[in-house]
Enzyme design. Structure first.
Site, PDB file in Angstrom:
ATOM      1  N   GLY A  14       0.792  -1.220   0.000  1.00 31.80           N
ATOM      2  CA  GLY A  14       0.000   0.000   0.000  1.00 31.80           C
ATOM      3  C   GLY A  14       0.825   1.271   0.000  1.00 31.80           C
ATOM      4  NE  ARG A  67     -12.928 -11.432 -11.724  1.00 31.18           N
ATOM      5  CZ  ARG A  67     -11.665 -11.556 -11.345  1.00 31.18           C
ATOM      6  NH1 ARG A  67     -11.131 -10.634 -10.559  1.00 31.18           N
ATOM      7  NH2 ARG A  67     -10.937 -12.586 -11.729  1.00 31.18           N
ATOM      8  CG  MET A  92      -2.106  -7.251  -6.716  1.00 35.25           C
ATOM      9  SD  MET A  92      -1.477  -6.122  -7.997  1.00 35.25           S
ATOM     10  CE  MET A  92      -0.835  -7.310  -9.173  1.00 35.25           C
ATOM     11  NE  ARG A  93     -10.260 -10.591  -6.676  1.00 35.87           N
ATOM     12  CZ  ARG A  93     -10.761 -11.767  -7.060  1.00 35.87           C
ATOM     13  NH1 ARG A  93      -9.965 -12.742  -7.423  1.00 35.87           N
ATOM     14  NH2 ARG A  93     -12.061 -11.955  -7.094  1.00 35.87           N
ATOM     15  CG  HIS A 111       0.060   0.006 -15.502  1.00 38.77           C
ATOM     16  ND1 HIS A 111      -0.048  -1.303 -15.064  1.00 38.77           N
ATOM     17  CD2 HIS A 111       0.867  -0.032 -16.593  1.00 38.77           C
ATOM     18  CE1 HIS A 111       0.662  -2.085 -15.849  1.00 38.77           C
ATOM     19  NE2 HIS A 111       1.221  -1.344 -16.783  1.00 38.77           N
ATOM     20  CG  ASP A 147      -3.300  -2.167 -16.370  1.00 43.86           C
ATOM     21  OD1 ASP A 147      -3.788  -1.742 -15.305  1.00 43.86           O
ATOM     22  OD2 ASP A 147      -2.472  -3.098 -16.411  1.00 43.86           O
ATOM     23  CD  GLU A 176       3.993   3.209  -9.169  1.00 47.19           C
ATOM     24  OE1 GLU A 176       3.053   2.845  -8.446  1.00 47.19           O
ATOM     25  OE2 GLU A 176       4.890   2.434  -9.572  1.00 47.19           O
TER      26      GLU A 176
END
Length: 202
Positions: A14, A67, A92-93, A111, A147, A176
């Site tokens: 995080g 999902r 990461m989903r 990204h 993305d 980032e």
């Protein structure tokens, strides 16, 4: 006037979450973090968020049949927390239509490459292996493709002759932490609209 409320989703350390929290606390980004959600109970970032006094929630995707069921559970909790914007920070989903439709054009992702190049996992390593001379990071609105959504902010990072994927990733990460608050501040403080895929400010 009440500040916009953010929900941050993480799966790991995080570090981008921390940069968002810091920017909100300093007033750089006029928003408040309402809740931090992780799909992993062992994510180091969720412990940091809890220690920092933020509302935290772990909802493991392994406990849901689909999902969509998992996304529905998260969106319900985000709504309970009165979240207006969602920030994916190393989450990461892939999001289903259940999630994306719940917050149209109000979900951001970062990204570690200059999209549309090198989407997917390990964008930094992909860029280094390909031999590009400039890489960087991209903050974009989220749609149903990986993305893929409209680009809000990009920051460039030169690829040095003695780089490897790890060194390049470390330098991209610095950018980032600048780009995410920059994108949030722009979206929250300036008029903007979508023209096709283009995010236009002013």
């Amino acid at each position: 006037m009440a500040l916009p409320r953010l929900g941050i989703l993480i799966s790991g350390t995080g570090s981008n979450m921390k940069s968002i929290v810091a920017a909100c606390e300093s007033g750089e980004v006029p928003a408040e973090v309402a809740i931090v959600v992780s799909n992993r109970g062992d994510a180091p970032g969720i412990q940091w968020a809890d220690d920092h006094g933020l509302e935290c929630l772990v909802l493991s995707h392994r406990e849901y049949a689909t999902r969509e069921d998992h996304d529905r559970a998260i969106t319900e909790r985000l709504r309970d927390a009165r979240v207006e914007w969602v920030c994916l920070a190393g989450y990461m989903r892939l999001l289903s239509a259940v999630f994306v439709d719940a917050f149209p054009n109000r979900i951001l992702n970062i990204h570690p490459a200059l999209l549309p190049s090198f989407a997917g996992l390990h964008g930094q390593q992909q860029a280094w292996e390909y031999g590009v001379k400039i890489s960087g990071c991209t903050v974009h609105l989220v749609d149903l493709e990986l993305d893929h959504g409209p680009i809000v902010v990009q920051r460039a990072v030169p690829v040095l002759a003695d780089d490897d994927g790890t060194r390049l990733a470390e330098r991209i990460l610095v950018e980032e932490h600048i780009a995410y608050p920059e994108a949030l501040k722009a979206l929250l403080t300036r008029p903007w609209r979508l023209d096709g895929r283009r995010v236009l400010f002013g």
